[in-house]
Write a protein that holds these residues in place. Structure first.
Motif, short mmCIF file in Angstrom:
data_model
loop_
_atom_site.label_atom_id
_atom_site.label_comp_id
_atom_site.label_asym_id
_atom_site.label_seq_id
_atom_site.Cartn_x
_atom_site.Cartn_y
_atom_site.Cartn_z
N THR A 126 0.83 -1.21 0.00
CA THR A 126 0.00 0.00 0.00
C THR A 126 0.86 1.26 0.00
N ALA A 127 1.97 1.23 0.73
CA ALA A 127 2.86 2.39 0.75
C ALA A 127 3.41 2.68 -0.63
N GLY A 128 3.80 1.64 -1.37
CA GLY A 128 4.31 1.83 -2.73
C GLY A 128 3.26 2.42 -3.65
N LEU A 129 2.04 1.91 -3.54
CA LEU A 129 0.96 2.43 -4.38
C LEU A 129 0.64 3.89 -4.02
N LEU A 130 0.60 4.18 -2.72
CA LEU A 130 0.31 5.56 -2.30
C LEU A 130 1.40 6.53 -2.74
N THR A 131 2.64 6.07 -2.77
CA THR A 131 3.72 6.93 -3.26
C THR A 131 3.47 7.35 -4.70
N ALA A 132 3.07 6.39 -5.54
CA ALA A 132 2.80 6.70 -6.94
C ALA A 132 1.53 7.54 -7.09
N VAL A 133 0.51 7.21 -6.33
CA VAL A 133 -0.77 7.94 -6.43
C VAL A 133 -0.59 9.39 -5.99
N THR A 134 0.12 9.62 -4.88
CA THR A 134 0.33 11.01 -4.46
C THR A 134 1.24 11.74 -5.45
N GLY A 135 2.16 11.04 -6.08
CA GLY A 135 2.95 11.65 -7.14
C GLY A 135 2.08 12.10 -8.29
N TYR A 136 1.11 11.27 -8.64
CA TYR A 136 0.18 11.61 -9.73
C TYR A 136 -0.66 12.83 -9.39
N VAL A 137 -1.32 12.82 -8.22
CA VAL A 137 -2.27 13.90 -7.94
C VAL A 137 -1.60 15.20 -7.54
N LEU A 138 -0.49 15.12 -6.80
CA LEU A 138 0.14 16.35 -6.34
C LEU A 138 1.07 16.96 -7.38
#
Length: 202
Positions: A126-138
């Protein structure tokens, strides 16, 4: 075996150190419905609020979302395999706006992580996915702050967000939404926020 996702242009691609290559694709409501139907009907996905829906109903939910300018759904792939369902939304156009002062540059997300294969260990998934997702949105969408609103009873999700650097916000009650195309029951939620400065150092 051909890649069923190869024809879809990613809105975001990122290699997360120690995790893998993550691609964020626009959701195809019809093509992805069988997969999503399996995910949302698992007991672990009860907080997603779609337990008991048929595959056709799941497809209809996301086909409707595809008509909106303020809410978007994405399929997240890890090393080419489906890993999560991501929804992004404009807080000002969502019921969460009744629960906190929305600021310019805010964006909301909901993330449903795919179930693990039987017996599979997924430390840091989940941490790896959240890293990519926050990179996308922010960064990709050039936003200043992410807001999430997990159910207060979903302690695991809240803890994951806090470990990722989110700051806990207030406990709120999201009002019921009862419209012809969408129904959302009243929900007790814990808001949490992650700024671009905290996530990426400014």
């Amino acid at each position: 075996m051909s890649d069923p996702y190869a024809s879809r242009a990613a809105v975001h691609e990122q290699v997360v150190d120690g995790f893998g290559a993550v691609r964020v694709l626009p959701l195809d409501a019809r093509a992805d419905a069988p997969l999503l139907h399996r995910w949302v009907n698992e007991e672990r996905a009860v907080f997603w609020g779609m337990n008991g829906l048929t595959e056709e109903q799941v497809a209809e939910v996301y086909a409707h979302m595809d008509t909106l300018d303020t809410h978007h759904a994405h399929l997240v792939l890890k090393d080419g395999a489906p890993a999560a369902l991501l929804q992004t939304y404009e807080p000002a156009a969502d019921r969460v706006a009744e629960c906190y002062p929305v600021a310019p540059g805010d964006i909301g997300i909901h993330l449903l992580v795919a179930p693990a294969a039987p017996g599979a260990a997924r430390s840091g998934w989940t941490a790896g996915l959240l890293t990519a997702v926050t990179g996308y949105v922010l960064l990709g969408l050039d936003r200043e702050r992410v807001v999430v609103d997990p159910d207060v009873a979903n302690g695991k999700a809240i803890a994951r967000f806090l470990r990722q650097g989110f700051t806990a916000g207030p406990e709120v009650v999201l009002p019921e939404v009862d419209l012809p195309d969408v129904y959302l029951p009243r929900k007790k939620a814990r808001l949490a926020f992650l700024t671009r400065e905290v996530a990426f150092g400014g």
